[in-house]
Design a protein around this motif. Structure first.
Motif, PDB file in Angstrom:
ATOM      1  N   TRP A  58       4.276  -0.450  -5.786  1.00 13.11           N
ATOM      2  CA  TRP A  58       3.213  -1.420  -5.923  1.00 13.11           C
ATOM      3  C   TRP A  58       1.834  -1.154  -5.613  1.00 13.11           C
ATOM      4  O   TRP A  58       0.737  -1.261  -6.100  1.00 13.11           O
ATOM      5  CB  TRP A  58       3.673  -2.278  -4.263  1.00 13.11           C
ATOM      6  CG  TRP A  58       3.091  -3.507  -4.504  1.00 13.11           C
ATOM      7  CD1 TRP A  58       3.187  -4.416  -4.270  1.00 13.11           C
ATOM      8  CD2 TRP A  58       2.507  -3.966  -3.325  1.00 13.11           C
ATOM      9  NE1 TRP A  58       2.884  -5.916  -4.560  1.00 13.11           N
ATOM     10  CE2 TRP A  58       1.848  -5.005  -3.140  1.00 13.11           C
ATOM     11  CE3 TRP A  58       1.748  -3.413  -1.774  1.00 13.11           C
ATOM     12  CZ2 TRP A  58       1.782  -6.128  -2.292  1.00 13.11           C
ATOM     13  CZ3 TRP A  58       1.722  -4.010  -0.779  1.00 13.11           C
ATOM     14  CH2 TRP A  58       1.371  -5.500  -2.052  1.00 13.11           C
ATOM     15  N   LEU A  59       1.600   0.134  -4.824  1.00 15.97           N
ATOM     16  CA  LEU A  59       0.611   0.856  -4.714  1.00 15.97           C
ATOM     17  C   LEU A  59       0.214   1.918  -5.956  1.00 15.97           C
ATOM     18  O   LEU A  59      -1.314   1.395  -5.961  1.00 15.97           O
ATOM     19  CB  LEU A  59       0.604   2.169  -3.806  1.00 15.97           C
ATOM     20  CG  LEU A  59       0.605   1.705  -2.016  1.00 15.97           C
ATOM     21  CD1 LEU A  59       1.116   3.126  -0.924  1.00 15.97           C
ATOM     22  CD2 LEU A  59      -0.029   1.015  -1.376  1.00 15.97           C
ATOM     23  N   ALA A  60       1.097   1.987  -6.521  1.00 17.18           N
ATOM     24  CA  ALA A  60       0.616   3.002  -7.791  1.00 17.18           C
ATOM     25  C   ALA A  60       0.365   1.686  -9.123  1.00 17.18           C
ATOM     26  O   ALA A  60      -0.639   2.265  -9.547  1.00 17.18           O
ATOM     27  CB  ALA A  60       1.228   3.421  -8.748  1.00 17.18           C
ATOM     28  N   GLU A  61       0.431   0.298  -8.931  1.00 15.03           N
ATOM     29  CA  GLU A  61       0.138  -0.304 -10.138  1.00 15.03           C
ATOM     30  C   GLU A  61      -0.913  -1.007  -9.989  1.00 15.03           C
ATOM     31  O   GLU A  61      -1.989  -2.160  -9.900  1.00 15.03           O
ATOM     32  CB  GLU A  61       1.652  -1.560 -10.332  1.00 15.03           C
ATOM     33  CG  GLU A  61       2.365  -0.713 -11.187  1.00 15.03           C
ATOM     34  CD  GLU A  61       3.779  -1.089 -11.461  1.00 15.03           C
ATOM     35  OE1 GLU A  61       3.326  -3.333 -10.819  1.00 15.03           O
ATOM     36  OE2 GLU A  61       4.743  -1.144 -11.693  1.00 15.03           O
ATOM     37  N   ALA A  62      -2.027  -0.494  -8.334  1.00 11.40           N
ATOM     38  CA  ALA A  62      -2.776  -1.634  -8.049  1.00 11.40           C
ATOM     39  C   ALA A  62      -2.656  -3.243  -7.544  1.00 11.40           C
ATOM     40  O   ALA A  62      -3.832  -3.761  -7.344  1.00 11.40           O
ATOM     41  CB  ALA A  62      -4.093  -1.910  -9.059  1.00 11.40           C
ATOM     42  N   CYS A  63      -1.863  -3.415  -7.052  1.00  5.20           N
ATOM     43  CA  CYS A  63      -1.032  -4.135  -6.439  1.00  5.20           C
ATOM     44  C   CYS A  63      -1.368  -4.194  -5.098  1.00  5.20           C
ATOM     45  O   CYS A  63      -2.455  -5.486  -4.637  1.00  5.20           O
ATOM     46  CB  CYS A  63       0.379  -5.360  -7.078  1.00  5.20           C
ATOM     47  SG  CYS A  63       1.257  -5.020  -7.867  1.00  5.20           S
ATOM     48  N   TYR A  64      -2.001  -3.527  -4.507  1.00  2.00           N
ATOM     49  CA  TYR A  64      -2.080  -3.089  -3.140  1.00  2.00           C
ATOM     50  C   TYR A  64      -3.075  -3.941  -3.160  1.00  2.00           C
ATOM     51  O   TYR A  64      -4.104  -4.717  -1.738  1.00  2.00           O
ATOM     52  CB  TYR A  64      -1.435  -1.925  -2.795  1.00  2.00           C
ATOM     53  CG  TYR A  64      -1.953  -1.809  -1.806  1.00  2.00           C
ATOM     54  CD1 TYR A  64      -1.319  -3.206   0.039  1.00  2.00           C
ATOM     55  CD2 TYR A  64      -3.599  -0.664  -0.693  1.00  2.00           C
ATOM     56  CE1 TYR A  64      -1.935  -2.221   1.428  1.00  2.00           C
ATOM     57  CE2 TYR A  64      -3.188  -0.751   0.678  1.00  2.00           C
ATOM     58  CZ  TYR A  64      -3.201  -1.391   1.667  1.00  2.00           C
ATOM     59  OH  TYR A  64      -3.028  -1.443   2.815  1.00  2.00           O
ATOM     60  N   GLU A  65      -4.501  -3.160  -3.583  1.00  2.00           N
ATOM     61  CA  GLU A  65      -5.721  -3.663  -3.948  1.00  2.00           C
ATOM     62  C   GLU A  65      -6.271  -4.814  -4.025  1.00  2.00           C
ATOM     63  O   GLU A  65      -6.924  -5.718  -3.320  1.00  2.00           O
ATOM     64  CB  GLU A  65      -6.630  -2.878  -4.761  1.00  2.00           C
ATOM     65  CG  GLU A  65      -7.090  -1.507  -4.712  1.00  2.00           C
ATOM     66  CD  GLU A  65      -7.273  -0.523  -3.578  1.00  2.00           C
ATOM     67  OE1 GLU A  65      -8.494  -1.667  -2.894  1.00  2.00           O
ATOM     68  OE2 GLU A  65      -7.160   0.248  -2.637  1.00  2.00           O
ATOM     69  N   GLU A  66      -5.491  -5.972  -4.542  1.00  2.00           N
ATOM     70  CA  GLU A  66      -5.755  -6.997  -5.359  1.00  2.00           C
ATOM     71  C   GLU A  66      -4.576  -7.968  -3.890  1.00  2.00           C
ATOM     72  O   GLU A  66      -6.121  -8.672  -3.434  1.00  2.00           O
ATOM     73  CB  GLU A  66      -5.205  -7.692  -6.598  1.00  2.00           C
ATOM     74  CG  GLU A  66      -5.398  -6.954  -7.891  1.00  2.00           C
ATOM     75  CD  GLU A  66      -4.007  -7.067  -9.156  1.00  2.00           C
ATOM     76  OE1 GLU A  66      -3.494  -8.286  -8.564  1.00  2.00           O
ATOM     77  OE2 GLU A  66      -4.678  -6.719  -9.807  1.00  2.00           O
ATOM     78  N   HIS A  67      -3.940  -7.528  -3.151  1.00  2.00           N
ATOM     79  CA  HIS A  67      -3.277  -7.789  -2.125  1.00  2.00           C
ATOM     80  C   HIS A  67      -5.167  -7.633  -1.171  1.00  2.00           C
ATOM     81  O   HIS A  67      -4.857  -8.980  -0.555  1.00  2.00           O
ATOM     82  CB  HIS A  67      -1.537  -7.325  -2.197  1.00  2.00           C
ATOM     83  CG  HIS A  67      -1.869  -7.723  -0.354  1.00  2.00           C
ATOM     84  ND1 HIS A  67      -1.741  -9.142  -0.380  1.00  2.00           N
ATOM     85  CD2 HIS A  67      -1.098  -7.371   0.842  1.00  2.00           C
ATOM     86  CE1 HIS A  67      -0.912  -9.654   0.675  1.00  2.00           C
ATOM     87  NE2 HIS A  67      -0.794  -8.728   2.041  1.00  2.00           N
TER      88      HIS A  67
END
Length: 134
Positions: A58-67
């Motif tokens: 999740w962190l590697a795919e930039a999902c965290y920044e979007e979240h």
């Protein structure tokens, strides 16, 4: 940014993703991180590999920044709604801070208020005409 090797940076997904996830991280000087990793292995017998894998992906795919962007927008809307509520229903009996980046609004009553009276007043339905009074 730490040129002297004196800083440990800690992070967690508990407040921003899920309190039950219990995944965090630490960065710092390599000898310190190696020692901390050794202590962790000796004391807790490891964390859930599945949750760690999911978090890493999740962190590697930039999902965290979007979240985080969504979460900041949502929390700001909730903060603003709470501030409007305070102004409307308790503006004459309290004062409060406007948080710039935390979860909490510290409310102070202008005069002492018995807790029972506070809960009783808070339990009443608020209509547009009603105001909480001491």
């Amino acid at each position: 940014m730490d040129k002297e090797g004196n800083v440990l940076y800690l992070g967690t997904l508990s407040k921003t993703v899920s309190p039950g996830l219990r995944i965090g991280w630490v960065t710092g000087p390599e000898p310190v991180i190696e020692r901390l990793a050794d202590i962790k292995m000796q004391t807790d017998f490891g964390s859930s590999a599945l949750s760690q894998w999911a978090a890493a992906k999740w962190l590697a795919e930039a999902c965290y920044e979007e979240h985080l962007a969504w979460l900041r927008k949502e929390l700001k809307a909730r903060r603003d709604a709470t501030l409007r509520f305070l102004q409307r229903y308790a503006g004459d009996i309290t004062r409060w801070n406007v948080p710039a980046g935390s979860f909490y609004i510290w409310v102070t009553f202008h005069q002492p208020l018995p807790v029972r009276r506070l809960f009783k007043g808070a339990d009443k339905k608020c209509s547009p005409e009603s105001r909480f009074s001491i």
